[in-house]
Scaffold this motif. Structure first.
Motif, PDB file in Angstrom:
ATOM      1  N   ALA A 442       0.845  -1.270   0.086  1.00 55.18           N
ATOM      2  CA  ALA A 442       0.062  -0.184   0.050  1.00 55.18           C
ATOM      3  C   ALA A 442       0.772   1.427   0.070  1.00 55.18           C
ATOM      4  O   ALA A 442       0.749   2.225  -0.725  1.00 55.18           O
ATOM      5  N   ARG A 443       1.969   1.041   0.698  1.00 52.45           N
ATOM      6  CA  ARG A 443       2.812   2.335   0.792  1.00 52.45           C
ATOM      7  C   ARG A 443       3.512   2.571  -0.566  1.00 52.45           C
ATOM      8  O   ARG A 443       3.497   3.879  -1.190  1.00 52.45           O
ATOM      9  N   ALA A 444       3.995   1.570  -1.287  1.00 55.03           N
ATOM     10  CA  ALA A 444       4.679   1.566  -2.568  1.00 55.03           C
ATOM     11  C   ALA A 444       3.615   2.249  -3.553  1.00 55.03           C
ATOM     12  O   ALA A 444       4.023   2.838  -4.454  1.00 55.03           O
ATOM     13  N   ALA A 445       2.336   1.948  -3.383  1.00 52.54           N
ATOM     14  CA  ALA A 445       1.406   2.053  -4.500  1.00 52.54           C
ATOM     15  C   ALA A 445       1.296   3.603  -4.545  1.00 52.54           C
ATOM     16  O   ALA A 445       0.882   4.244  -5.614  1.00 52.54           O
ATOM     17  N   LEU A 446       1.422   4.450  -3.339  1.00 54.39           N
ATOM     18  CA  LEU A 446       1.366   5.748  -3.392  1.00 54.39           C
ATOM     19  C   LEU A 446       2.065   6.317  -4.352  1.00 54.39           C
ATOM     20  O   LEU A 446       1.895   7.691  -4.973  1.00 54.39           O
ATOM     21  N   THR A 447       3.396   5.766  -4.686  1.00 55.58           N
ATOM     22  CA  THR A 447       4.429   6.422  -5.765  1.00 55.58           C
ATOM     23  C   THR A 447       4.564   5.514  -7.079  1.00 55.58           C
ATOM     24  O   THR A 447       5.138   5.818  -7.933  1.00 55.58           O
ATOM     25  N   GLY A 448       3.972   4.480  -6.825  1.00 54.04           N
ATOM     26  CA  GLY A 448       3.962   3.710  -8.121  1.00 54.04           C
ATOM     27  C   GLY A 448       5.217   2.883  -8.346  1.00 54.04           C
ATOM     28  O   GLY A 448       5.722   2.670  -9.369  1.00 54.04           O
ATOM     29  N   GLN A 449       5.825   2.795  -7.268  1.00 53.57           N
ATOM     30  CA  GLN A 449       7.273   2.212  -7.390  1.00 53.57           C
ATOM     31  C   GLN A 449       7.551   0.955  -6.614  1.00 53.57           C
ATOM     32  O   GLN A 449       6.749   0.620  -5.848  1.00 53.57           O
ATOM     33  N   LYS A 450       8.566   0.191  -6.956  1.00 55.04           N
ATOM     34  CA  LYS A 450       8.805  -1.246  -6.565  1.00 55.04           C
ATOM     35  C   LYS A 450       9.865  -0.671  -5.555  1.00 55.04           C
ATOM     36  O   LYS A 450      11.204  -0.438  -5.969  1.00 55.04           O
ATOM     37  N   PRO A 451       9.831  -1.048  -4.033  1.00 55.89           N
ATOM     38  CA  PRO A 451      10.792  -0.601  -3.137  1.00 55.89           C
ATOM     39  C   PRO A 451      11.903  -1.934  -3.165  1.00 55.89           C
ATOM     40  O   PRO A 451      11.898  -2.788  -3.742  1.00 55.89           O
ATOM     41  N   ILE A 512      22.612  -1.391   9.611  1.00 58.43           N
ATOM     42  CA  ILE A 512      22.338  -0.797   8.273  1.00 58.43           C
ATOM     43  C   ILE A 512      21.282  -1.587   7.955  1.00 58.43           C
ATOM     44  O   ILE A 512      20.272  -1.312   7.293  1.00 58.43           O
ATOM     45  N   GLY A 513      21.496  -2.925   7.963  1.00 60.58           N
ATOM     46  CA  GLY A 513      20.503  -3.770   7.271  1.00 60.58           C
ATOM     47  C   GLY A 513      19.068  -3.649   7.856  1.00 60.58           C
ATOM     48  O   GLY A 513      18.232  -3.568   7.228  1.00 60.58           O
ATOM     49  N   GLU A 514      19.083  -3.596   9.160  1.00 59.54           N
ATOM     50  CA  GLU A 514      17.697  -3.537   9.686  1.00 59.54           C
ATOM     51  C   GLU A 514      17.139  -2.176   9.407  1.00 59.54           C
ATOM     52  O   GLU A 514      15.961  -2.189   9.195  1.00 59.54           O
ATOM     53  N   VAL A 515      17.986  -1.046   9.331  1.00 63.87           N
ATOM     54  CA  VAL A 515      17.367   0.252   8.790  1.00 63.87           C
ATOM     55  C   VAL A 515      16.982   0.121   7.496  1.00 63.87           C
ATOM     56  O   VAL A 515      15.812   0.504   7.111  1.00 63.87           O
ATOM     57  N   ALA A 516      17.730  -0.448   6.486  1.00 66.27           N
ATOM     58  CA  ALA A 516      17.402  -0.589   5.085  1.00 66.27           C
ATOM     59  C   ALA A 516      15.940  -1.388   5.152  1.00 66.27           C
ATOM     60  O   ALA A 516      15.216  -1.185   4.407  1.00 66.27           O
ATOM     61  N   LYS A 517      15.978  -2.389   5.657  1.00 61.78           N
ATOM     62  CA  LYS A 517      14.508  -3.194   5.746  1.00 61.78           C
ATOM     63  C   LYS A 517      13.598  -2.412   6.050  1.00 61.78           C
ATOM     64  O   LYS A 517      12.418  -2.544   5.483  1.00 61.78           O
ATOM     65  N   LEU A 518      13.667  -1.475   7.072  1.00 61.17           N
ATOM     66  CA  LEU A 518      12.530  -0.579   7.367  1.00 61.17           C
ATOM     67  C   LEU A 518      12.246   0.351   6.207  1.00 61.17           C
ATOM     68  O   LEU A 518      10.820   0.560   6.028  1.00 61.17           O
ATOM     69  N   PHE A 519      13.233   0.818   5.581  1.00 60.38           N
ATOM     70  CA  PHE A 519      12.932   1.639   4.470  1.00 60.38           C
ATOM     71  C   PHE A 519      12.067   1.083   3.557  1.00 60.38           C
ATOM     72  O   PHE A 519      11.180   1.592   2.792  1.00 60.38           O
ATOM     73  N   VAL A 520      12.642  -0.366   3.021  1.00 63.91           N
ATOM     74  CA  VAL A 520      11.941  -1.052   2.011  1.00 63.91           C
ATOM     75  C   VAL A 520      10.409  -1.284   2.577  1.00 63.91           C
ATOM     76  O   VAL A 520       9.350  -1.191   1.697  1.00 63.91           O
ATOM     77  N   ASP A 521      10.164  -1.570   3.897  1.00 59.68           N
ATOM     78  CA  ASP A 521       8.603  -1.783   4.294  1.00 59.68           C
ATOM     79  C   ASP A 521       8.211  -0.564   4.209  1.00 59.68           C
ATOM     80  O   ASP A 521       6.819  -0.275   4.062  1.00 59.68           O
ATOM     81  N   ALA A 522       8.808   0.603   4.166  1.00 59.23           N
ATOM     82  CA  ALA A 522       8.035   1.891   4.145  1.00 59.23           C
ATOM     83  C   ALA A 522       7.742   2.449   2.383  1.00 59.23           C
ATOM     84  O   ALA A 522       7.083   3.369   2.149  1.00 59.23           O
ATOM     85  N   GLY A 523       8.201   1.439   1.763  1.00 56.09           N
ATOM     86  CA  GLY A 523       7.946   1.585   0.267  1.00 56.09           C
ATOM     87  C   GLY A 523       8.936   2.489  -0.631  1.00 56.09           C
ATOM     88  O   GLY A 523       8.830   2.970  -1.571  1.00 56.09           O
ATOM     89  N   VAL A 524      10.144   2.499   0.250  1.00 57.92           N
ATOM     90  CA  VAL A 524      11.207   3.538  -0.370  1.00 57.92           C
ATOM     91  C   VAL A 524      12.159   2.745  -1.020  1.00 57.92           C
ATOM     92  O   VAL A 524      12.440   1.649  -0.900  1.00 57.92           O
ATOM     93  N   ILE A 525      12.630   3.359  -2.049  1.00 56.65           N
ATOM     94  CA  ILE A 525      14.089   2.655  -2.820  1.00 56.65           C
ATOM     95  C   ILE A 525      15.398   3.161  -1.973  1.00 56.65           C
ATOM     96  O   ILE A 525      15.569   4.604  -2.056  1.00 56.65           O
ATOM     97  N   VAL A 526      16.002   2.414  -1.392  1.00 57.75           N
ATOM     98  CA  VAL A 526      16.999   2.853  -0.366  1.00 57.75           C
ATOM     99  C   VAL A 526      18.400   2.340  -0.908  1.00 57.75           C
ATOM    100  O   VAL A 526      18.554   1.543  -1.310  1.00 57.75           O
ATOM    101  N   LEU A 527      19.232   3.503  -0.901  1.00 58.06           N
ATOM    102  CA  LEU A 527      20.678   3.250  -1.643  1.00 58.06           C
ATOM    103  C   LEU A 527      21.565   3.253  -0.582  1.00 58.06           C
ATOM    104  O   LEU A 527      21.718   4.509   0.283  1.00 58.06           O
ATOM    105  N   CYS A 528      22.243   2.222  -0.571  1.00 57.05           N
ATOM    106  CA  CYS A 528      23.331   2.033   0.526  1.00 57.05           C
ATOM    107  C   CYS A 528      24.494   1.803   0.168  1.00 57.05           C
ATOM    108  O   CYS A 528      24.766   1.084  -0.704  1.00 57.05           O
ATOM    109  N   SER A 529      25.578   2.936   0.511  1.00 53.69           N
ATOM    110  CA  SER A 529      26.940   2.892  -0.008  1.00 53.69           C
ATOM    111  C   SER A 529      27.824   2.741   1.085  1.00 53.69           C
ATOM    112  O   SER A 529      27.947   3.535   1.988  1.00 53.69           O
TER     113      SER A 529
END
Length: 624
Positions: A442-451, A512-529
């Protein structure tokens, strides 16, 4: 020969499993050779071959070298040492025996532990000329950890010190002083000469001062057989046996206790109960079975049972927990790092597992508890562990079959450690996973993107952050919701308590992995460098999210080029010693073996690489 009568005779003798252990060249193989020789289990052709091999490989001059009966590998014979665990069977009129000859060298401690894990008694050999050594203590402590409670202290080569009582008494005194706290039920000292047979099978006339038992007489009479039958019933399911629609059974070996048709059982993890309908074997159904029997159980009810589940009595359940304390014997050349994920096998159950903290390391010389941040090869430590799901177990001292486990390296499949569980760690019972009314889709649908997690890995100076920033800019312009997690930035806040040791690097990526997982759950594309030098931790992050949501992007830049660029002057400082534990200089980098995307930076610009990456992301459905 009446084979049936022979088999019946063997069954009534009783079986004792024991091992020989101790330091290098204490005479373990020679002792076992002596036992085989005196038991008259060597055929004439084997004896002839042994005489010939003794002239070629032996260390006893013109005499037969009994150690060669056990040291079967050519490499062992050439070096005069035992490398692998050698098992031998022999019997006397009163008992049958299976003996494990284990290596004395420290680098083969893992082999010694393997032999000890299946033994009921240990013979600790001590060279009378050398006394109690470090490896003597190490092996004794491992025997204690692995639940062996009956010890024979065989002071060997007593002939080489003139059959001296003073030497014998001094060595026994030193050993008893060390072993006081190891919890052995009995310690029986015997002065022997394995080479000549003194006090092995017959009493020696060379030591009138010794009035104790011979070694074989003690082995024949000691009450050291495993008491597995007297413990609660434990059955780890090895295989769900369903050859047709009319049969569903659960196959495995009974770890402890007894079971009978009609007995009630419970699945330890789920709490589902039923009754035993049949006990099936290759020779037909049985009314009951006990520890060590390989059987197939059928149940009266259709309940959910899978490989690795543990069946037990409803009134005698094991603990079920995802966190526990345990002793660890580390067996891998690569050190154990807290936070790194391994695979645990306990019974027939496999699950991801990590050491969350090292409570203390144990000095085998003094048994002193020492602080430690990692465990090296052959190290022993008491640790807290966490598993990906709750597992059933008993404390090891109560049940060896359900309290033991191994840790396996996820990439090499090497056995990394043996473990003995002490007790479960009780967590707060008011902490639960909460389900939300709005989910990831549902969160990803707001932006039409694939987290997704776009994980940029490579050496310092490879261009990870530069490319990640350009990619995020383009994704933002395309209307995608993104966020960058950068190695430097997170160390100003979330991870400002971490340094750059291997242990801290593992914890850095875990967070960082746990934080990245939360971003994905929020529907975000998270870039980890992140340099993220270890494959194990990158794999751990991959497994935190769903399949297809983690893309490993390898920024492939040779270290020579990174040093030439050196945008922050870090390589120069690392080479001068100003920055310790710097990846690529004095700390390793493990490049990806199968990344989703590889970007080779030499000969092209960051802008071109960013566009190439965006193209590949579009093909995977992660951008406009």
């Amino acid at each position: 020969m009446d084979t049936n009568a022979y088999a019946a005779d063997q069954a009534t003798r009783g079986l004792l499993r024991f091992l020989t252990c101790g330091s290098v060249d204490d005479g373990k193989s020679t002792l076992i050779g002596r036992l085989l020789y005196d038991s008259q289990l060597i055929m004439e052709d084997q004896l002839s071959s042994l005489e010939k091999d003794s002239r070629k490989h032996g260390t006893t001059g013109e005499e037969i070298d009994l150690a060669l009966l056990v040291d079967g590998l050519e490499a062992e014979r050439q070096q005069g040492i035992t490398i692998d665990v050698a098992y031998r069977f022999f019997n006397t009129p009163r008992r049958s025996f299976i003996v494990a000859d284990t290596p004395g060298h420290e680098q083969y401690t893992r082999n010694m532990a393997t032999g000890a894990s299946n033994s009921d008694l240990a013979i600790i050999l001590i060279d009378a000329r050398k006394g109690v050594l470090t490896q003597t203590k190490r092996h004794s402590f491992i025997c204690s950890l692995l639940g062996i409670r009956n010890i024979v202290v065989a002071v060997n080569k007593i002939d080489l010190v003139g059959f001296s009582q003073d030497v014998f008494d001094r060595i026994v005194g030193d050993y008893l002083t060390f072993a006081t706290s190891l919890g052995f039920h009995s310690i029986v000292p015997v002065p022997i000469s394995a080479r000549y047979g003194d006090n092995v099978t017959t009493r020696s006339g060379n030591m009138p001062w010794y009035r104790g038992t011979t070694l074989v007489n003690y082995l024949e009479t000691v009450d050291a057989e495993a008491e597995a039958v007297d413990r609660p019933f434990r059955f780890s399911v090895q295989w769900v046996n369903r050859p047709n629609l009319d049969f569903r059974g659960f196959s495995g070996t009974i770890g402890s206790g007894r079971i009978a048709v009609g007995d009630q059982v419970v699945v330890a993890a789920s709490g589902k109960t039923s009754r035993v309908a049949r006990i099936v074997t290759a020779d037909g159904d049985l009314p009951g079975a006990g520890a060590g029997d390989a059987v197939t159980l059928t149940l009266a009810d259709e309940i959910d049972i899978a490989r690795g589940d543990l069946l037990c009595p409803p009134s005698q359940r094991p603990a079920v927990a995802d966190q526990f304390a345990a002793h660890i014997l580390w067996m891998d050349e690569e050190a154990m790092l807290p936070g790194r994920q391994y695979l645990m096998r306990i019974g027939n159950l496999w699950t991801p597992c990590s050491v969350t903290s090292i409570k203390h390391r144990i000095d085998v010389n003094t048994l002193e508890h020492q602080a430690a941040r990692s465990i090296e090869l052959n190290g022993i430590a008491f640790c807290n562990l966490s598993t990906a799901k709750p597992v059933p177990f008993d404390p090891y001292e109560e049940n060896r079959s359900t309290g033991a486990f191994i840790l396996v390296d996820r990439f090499t499949n090497r056995t990394a450690a043996a473990g003995m569980i002490a007790f479960p760690l009780r967590r707060a019972t008011n902490i639960h996973h909460e389900s939300n009314l709005v989910d990831k889709q549902a969160r990803a649908a707001l932006t039409g993107q694939k987290p997704a997690v776009l994980w940029f890995t490579g050496l310092s100076g490879s261009g990870k952050s530069t490319i990640a920033k350009l990619v995020e800019l383009e994704l933002n312009r395309a209307g995608r919701l993104t966020y960058i997690l950068d190695g430097d930035n997170v160390r100003h806040g979330l991870n400002n308590d971490l340094g750059f040791t291997d242990t801290d690097r593992v914890e850095n990526i875990r967070r960082i992995g746990e934080v990245a997982k939360l971003f994905v759950d929020a529907g975000v594309i998270v870039l980890c460098s992140f340099i993220s030098p270890f494959r194990a931790e990158r794999q751990m992050v991959r497994e935190l999210v769903e399949q297809g949501e983690f893309l490993e992007i390898f920024i492939d830049t040779p270290i020579e080029e990174c040093i030439r660029r050196d945008p922050k002057g870090l390589y120069a400082k690392a080479k001068s010693g100003a920055i310790p534990n710097f990846t690529g200089i004095d700390s390793p980098y493990e490049p990806p073996t199968a990344p989703e995307i590889t970007l080779t930076t030499v000969g092209t610009s960051p802008e071109a690489l960013a566009q190439d990456l965006l193209r590949q992301l579009r093909e995977r459905g992660h951008s406009a």
